[in-house]
Design a protein around this motif. Sequence first.
Motif: not given
Length: 156
Positions: A65-73, A95-109
């Motif tokens: 499993k993985f996350a795609v973190n779309i970055l803010c400007n 951060g964490e979402l559904s057991g997967v690490p994410i980039i906090n404050n990204a535009l979309t995770n």
Amino acid sequence: MDPREFRNAMGRFVTGVTIITAEDDAGTHGMTANAFMSVSLDPKLITVSIDNKANMLGRVRNAGKFAVNILCNHQQDVSMHFAKQLLKEEPIEFGELSGVPIINNALTNVVCDVEREIELGDHTLFVGAVKDIVMNEGRPLTFYSGQYGQYEVPND
């Protein structure tokens, strides 16, 4: 055709900037990537492309499993951190979402389970079945011809 010429031509396609994140037995890992796209609405599928020589390939494969973190400007430094472009790297708090690490404050995770992997040339495509999404307000970080940029909303 010269490989540099091909790379330069592909760099003329403006993209957003993402960080692919995954966690395996060795810890939490991230990789800057702009090879990301939506594949299907039903079922909800996306794909990312990872170089066969990249450490991230085995990490996504091992995690399943993985996350795609779309970055803010305002997150260019985060992209540069994972692209190893900073002279002094600061630690990244995930951060964490559904057991997967994410980039906090990204535009979309976007959190995915690996649905399928397809090796093509010197890259492997990971098709992800989307399990969870978080969206935040902001504008995307962009990349064009080797340079970071920002998308400006017309008439804003």
